[in-house]
Write an enzyme that holds these catalytic residues in place. Structure first.
Site, mmCIF file in Angstrom:
data_model
loop_
_atom_site.group_PDB
_atom_site.id
_atom_site.type_symbol
_atom_site.label_atom_id
_atom_site.label_comp_id
_atom_site.label_asym_id
_atom_site.label_seq_id
_atom_site.Cartn_x
_atom_site.Cartn_y
_atom_site.Cartn_z
ATOM 1 C CB CYS A 1 -9.049 -13.272 3.271
ATOM 2 S SG CYS A 1 -9.161 -11.502 2.958
ATOM 3 C CG HIS A 2 -9.351 -10.350 -2.794
ATOM 4 N ND1 HIS A 2 -9.615 -10.879 -4.026
ATOM 5 C CD2 HIS A 2 -8.645 -9.217 -3.008
ATOM 6 C CE1 HIS A 2 -9.106 -10.097 -4.957
ATOM 7 N NE2 HIS A 2 -8.509 -9.079 -4.371
ATOM 8 C CB THR A 3 -5.527 -10.040 1.677
ATOM 9 O OG1 THR A 3 -6.564 -9.052 1.731
ATOM 10 C CG2 THR A 3 -4.193 -9.341 1.797
ATOM 11 C CG HIS B 1 -5.193 -12.896 6.560
ATOM 12 N ND1 HIS B 1 -5.083 -13.298 5.261
ATOM 13 C CD2 HIS B 1 -6.179 -11.969 6.590
ATOM 14 C CE1 HIS B 1 -5.959 -12.636 4.532
ATOM 15 N NE2 HIS B 1 -6.650 -11.823 5.317
ATOM 16 C CD GLU B 2 -11.617 -14.796 7.006
ATOM 17 O OE1 GLU B 2 -11.712 -13.619 6.623
ATOM 18 O OE2 GLU B 2 -12.258 -15.723 6.496
ATOM 19 C CB CYS C 1 1.617 -3.549 21.549
ATOM 20 S SG CYS C 1 1.844 -1.753 21.382
ATOM 21 C CB CYS D 1 2.981 1.281 19.789
ATOM 22 S SG CYS D 1 1.457 1.087 18.849
ATOM 23 C CB CYS E 1 -1.741 0.881 21.080
ATOM 24 S SG CYS E 1 -1.677 -0.637 20.101
ATOM 25 C CB CYS F 1 -0.880 -2.223 17.038
ATOM 26 S SG CYS F 1 0.576 -2.685 18.003
ATOM 27 N NE ARG G 1 2.026 -3.185 8.308
ATOM 28 C CZ ARG G 1 2.613 -3.799 7.283
ATOM 29 N NH1 ARG G 1 3.695 -4.545 7.482
ATOM 30 N NH2 ARG G 1 2.128 -3.676 6.059
ATOM 31 C CB CYS H 1 -9.634 -11.274 7.723
ATOM 32 S SG CYS H 1 -9.401 -9.891 6.575
ATOM 33 N NE ARG I 1 -13.542 -14.983 4.156
ATOM 34 C CZ ARG I 1 -13.239 -14.015 3.287
ATOM 35 N NH1 ARG I 1 -13.488 -14.155 2.002
ATOM 36 N NH2 ARG I 1 -12.682 -12.889 3.724
HETATM 37 N N1 AHE Z 1 0.962 -5.365 1.655
HETATM 38 C C1 AHE Z 1 -0.087 -4.832 0.841
HETATM 39 C C2 AHE Z 1 -1.149 -4.133 1.641
HETATM 40 C C3 AHE Z 1 -2.051 -5.120 2.235
HETATM 41 C C4 AHE Z 1 -3.115 -4.475 3.090
HETATM 42 O O1 AHE Z 1 -3.550 -3.375 2.810
HETATM 43 N N2 AHE Z 1 -3.516 -5.178 4.116
HETATM 44 C C5 AHE Z 1 -4.588 -4.747 4.964
HETATM 45 C C6 AHE Z 1 -5.305 -5.944 5.417
HETATM 46 S S1 AHE Z 1 -6.068 -6.798 4.117
HETATM 47 C C7 AHE Z 1 -6.947 -7.992 4.902
HETATM 48 O O2 AHE Z 1 -7.457 -8.838 4.019
HETATM 49 C C8 AHE Z 1 -4.061 -4.088 6.229
HETATM 50 O O3 AHE Z 1 -4.474 -4.333 7.318
HETATM 51 N N3 AHE Z 1 -3.185 -3.178 6.065
HETATM 52 C C9 AHE Z 1 -2.586 -2.488 7.158
HETATM 53 C C10 AHE Z 1 -1.146 -2.772 7.194
HETATM 54 O O4 AHE Z 1 -0.449 -2.260 8.086
HETATM 55 O O5 AHE Z 1 -0.701 -3.535 6.329
HETATM 56 C C11 AHE Z 1 0.429 -3.898 -0.222
HETATM 57 O O6 AHE Z 1 -0.273 -3.760 -1.229
HETATM 58 O O7 AHE Z 1 1.511 -3.316 -0.038
HETATM 59 ZN ZN ZN Z 2 -8.257 -10.638 4.810
HETATM 60 ZN ZN ZN Z 3 0.576 -0.963 19.599
#
Ligand code: AHE
Ligand code: ZN
Ligand code: ZN
Length: 376
Positions: free
Chosen positions: A45-47, A67-68, A97, A100, A103, A111, A115, A174, A371
């Site tokens: 994924c791009h992330t 993460h995928e 969970c 929390c 949730c 959730c 984190r 994802c 993908r």
């Molecule tokens: N750590 C990054 C932020 C990354 C981000 O925003 N992640 C998304 C998912 S991207 C999926 O491809 C996300 O779910 N964020 C919620 C979370 O709790 O991280 C930064 O830039 O600081």
């Molecule tokens: Zn992603």
């Molecule tokens: Zn939770």
């Protein structure tokens, strides 16, 4: 619960902006409340590319990205009751969970139970399960699917139908739920609505699929790479706009002029371009149009618009993982796919070996790959 360490292959990110290296890593057995998963297939994924670039403030190295993915539970730690060895699962970077504040709110999928440690690349007890050459390797997004074996929290796995093909449903980790859920959970698009999608990569295509499912009236695909319109059409887009065809007019003005004052809903899946986020908001219809930010911008970036845009009724929202509560909803996405009601195969433009994973990053960066699926 006396599991043994497993030695297996993983793609290790040793440092920012360096190619991943396939290494033998040692994966410790799961501790209490954890599961060890044999990853069967993963995608990119791009992330993952964002974090590898070094621009993600939460990026810690060395780490195992990914993460995928999808896999099979190999063993479980003490106290784990919701899954057992042999269960087919999709790891969740957004856990669920069910206890929390987040949730229980009924208002969000975010959730927060684990984190803080997840953001530090650690398991909930503050340690890592990965070592390589005697060195600790960090986890990533609580999932680290670029390893043949990974360890996640029990609350970070969705148990799915064992008959579903893992080399397809891995994409439900994802991109597909992120775009689809943005339409159905976050925007709650209603039948007949006009929808615009900025960026037709995997997330944009998922938005289009979700908008079709929600029976949107018009689905406008917007991209500067017209080759993306072929798949966009297949997924249900009805209109196609290339901003490069309007060099003298901002794209938001083009949409407002050509679509009766603007769209009911817009979705930004541009890969983190804050100018496009602004255009997506401003192409919304006065009085009610809603714009949903989906993509992750570089740390430090800011969005802007005139407050007048919001005063006059446009709404700016954002969403992570499509608002999807993973343990509850991802099994349903899998069932939609096996029933033939959700496209996944069409996203898979490439198959590659783990050894070729850096090529996968390159093809996605160049916009040549939606993908890739990597069997582990
Ligand atoms: N750590 C990054 C932020 C990354 C981000 O925003 N992640 C998304 C998912 S991207 C999926 O491809 C996300 O779910 N964020 C919620 C979370 O709790 O991280 C930064 O830039 O600081
Ligand atoms: Zn992603
Ligand atoms: Zn939770």
């Amino acid at each position: 619960f006396e599991g043994k360490p497993i030695t297996c292959k993983a793609a290790v990110a040793w440092g920012p902006a360096q190619p991943l290296v396939i290494e033998d890593v040692v994966v410790a057995p799961p501790k209490a409340g954890e599961v060890r998963i044999k990853i069967v297939a993963t995608s990119i994924c791009h992330t993952d590319a964002y974090s590898l670039s070094g621009k993600d403030p939460e990026g810690v190295f060395p780490c195992i990205l990914g993460h995928e993915g999808a896999g099979i539970v190999e063993s479980v730690g003490e106290g784990v009751t919701s899954v057992k060895p042999g269960d087919h699962v999709i790891p969740l970077y957004t856990p669920e969970c069910r206890e929390c504040k987040f949730c229980k709110s009924g208002k969000t999928n975010l959730c927060q139970k684990i984190r803080s440690t997840q953001g530090q690349g650690l398991m909930p007890d503050g340690t890592s399960r990965f070592t390589c050459k005697g060195q600790t390797i960090y986890h990533y997004m609580g999932t680290s699917t670029f390893s043949q074996y990974t360890v996640t929290a029990e609350i970070s796995v969705a148990k799915i139908d064992p008959n579903a093909p893992l080399d397809k449903v891995c994409l439900l980790g994802c991109g597909i739920p992120t775009g689809f859920g943005a339409v159905t959970n976050t925007a709650k698009v209603e039948p007949g609505a006009t929808v615009a999608v900025f960026g037709c990569g995997a997330i944009g295509l998922s938005v289009i699929q979700g908008a079709k499912y929600a029976k949107a009236g018009k689905i406008i695909a917007i991209d500067i790479n017209p080759s993306k319109f072929v798949l966009a059409k297949q997924f249900g887009a009805t209109d196609f706009v290339n901003p490069l065809d309007y060099p003298d007019k901002p794209i938001q003005q083009v949409i407002v002029d050509n679509y009766d004052g603007g769209v009911d809903y817009s979705f930004e899946s541009s890969g983190g371009n804050t100018k496009i986020m602004r255009a997506a908001l401003e192409c919304c219809h006065k009085g009610w149009g809603e714009s949903i930010i989906i993509s992750v911008a570089n740390a430090g970036e800011e969005i802007s618009t005139r407050p007048f845009q919001l005063v006059t009724g446009r709404v700016w929202k954002g969403t992570a993982f499509g608002g999807v509560k993973g343990r509850t909803e991802i099994p349903e996405y899998v069932n939609m796919y096996t029933r033939g009601d959700l496209k996944i195969d069409e996203f898979i433009t490439h198959h590659m070996k783990l050894e070729e994973i850096n090529e996968g990053f390159k093809l996605q960066h160049e916009g040549k790959c939606i993908r890739p699926v990597i069997p582990m």
